[in-house]
Design an enzyme around this catalytic site. Sequence first.
Site, short mmCIF file in Angstrom:
data_model
loop_
_atom_site.label_atom_id
_atom_site.label_comp_id
_atom_site.label_asym_id
_atom_site.label_seq_id
_atom_site.Cartn_x
_atom_site.Cartn_y
_atom_site.Cartn_z
N ASP A 1 -10.97 -35.03 -23.54
CA ASP A 1 -11.02 -35.46 -22.14
C ASP A 1 -11.36 -36.94 -22.01
OD1 ASP A 1 -10.26 -33.19 -20.75
OD2 ASP A 1 -12.29 -32.42 -20.57
N LYS B 1 -16.40 -25.44 -20.28
CA LYS B 1 -16.49 -26.49 -21.28
C LYS B 1 -17.86 -26.58 -21.95
CE LYS B 1 -12.85 -29.30 -19.20
NZ LYS B 1 -12.45 -30.63 -18.70
N ASN C 1 -13.28 -29.16 -24.75
CA ASN C 1 -12.06 -28.83 -23.99
C ASN C 1 -10.92 -28.40 -24.88
OD1 ASN C 1 -11.10 -31.36 -25.04
ND2 ASN C 1 -9.76 -31.54 -23.25
#
Length: 289
Positions: A105, A69, A90
């Site tokens: 996220d 990430k 992400n």
Amino acid sequence: MMERARVFGVLGDPVDHSLSPAMHNAAFAALGLPHLYLRYRVTPSALPAALAEARRLAMGGLNLTVPLKEAALPLLDEVTPAAARIGAVNTVCFRRGRLIGGNTDGHGFTAALAARVRIARSPVLVLGAGGSARAVATALVDAGCPRLVIANRTLERAERLARDLASGPASVRAIPLADATRQLTPDTAVVVNTTSAGLAGGRIRLDARRSAPTCLFVDLAYGRRTPFLAAARRAGRATMDGGLMLLHQGALAFTMWTGRRAPLGAMAAALHIAGLALPEPRTRGTGTR
């Protein structure tokens, strides 16, 4: 005019456990889209080549999981303001040959957590300071979390994240992970494990018995009984895994890729069939931008 079939996927290491293919392939089927979503095991050293190949193949979109990430940031043509602020990506969209990184996220996490606690009244202890922790901590501060403590093995990394969040109204500070138990104060409402220890069966030295009986313990890992959650259950504390976060962040990613409202019910049903127990999702406002 029929939509052109495209390939989507999740990149990470490990990645065999991922239920994202079940969730997204069900979403494509529910909306009659001819797309396919797959898993790809990719290490950080192989990420530049993997993204170059994805660009060459004109893929529809990608998800990134641990440990990619943060490593992806310098490899993309553009990142959204939210992803830049978080410092992790992400979700990758393909726009006219350009790779654009976003992050779903944080919003996925707060959508899941809001069903259990009032974030604006909940002091939180976050374990870890990697890409997932950055998304979770940023979203918690944005949602009004009054006090946030970040505990990490490498203190400098936790301090860097705390500094990045220090401009808001929340109290944010960093501590060594070894001191986490001492931060379980009577008003700590939530403890979140963002580390990958649960994926590898590793343990985190945290005494859940020192927390308030009402404290909620959350692990971002899903579909497995992690040592972190098992210890919290033995202490009689409420627990939540990352299943609902997976659903909500996936719905947001789906909308970023397709411009369509995500079929949350079909996605949740697919996760249930794949063996993931989910509480009833809150569908209002999810999957739209």
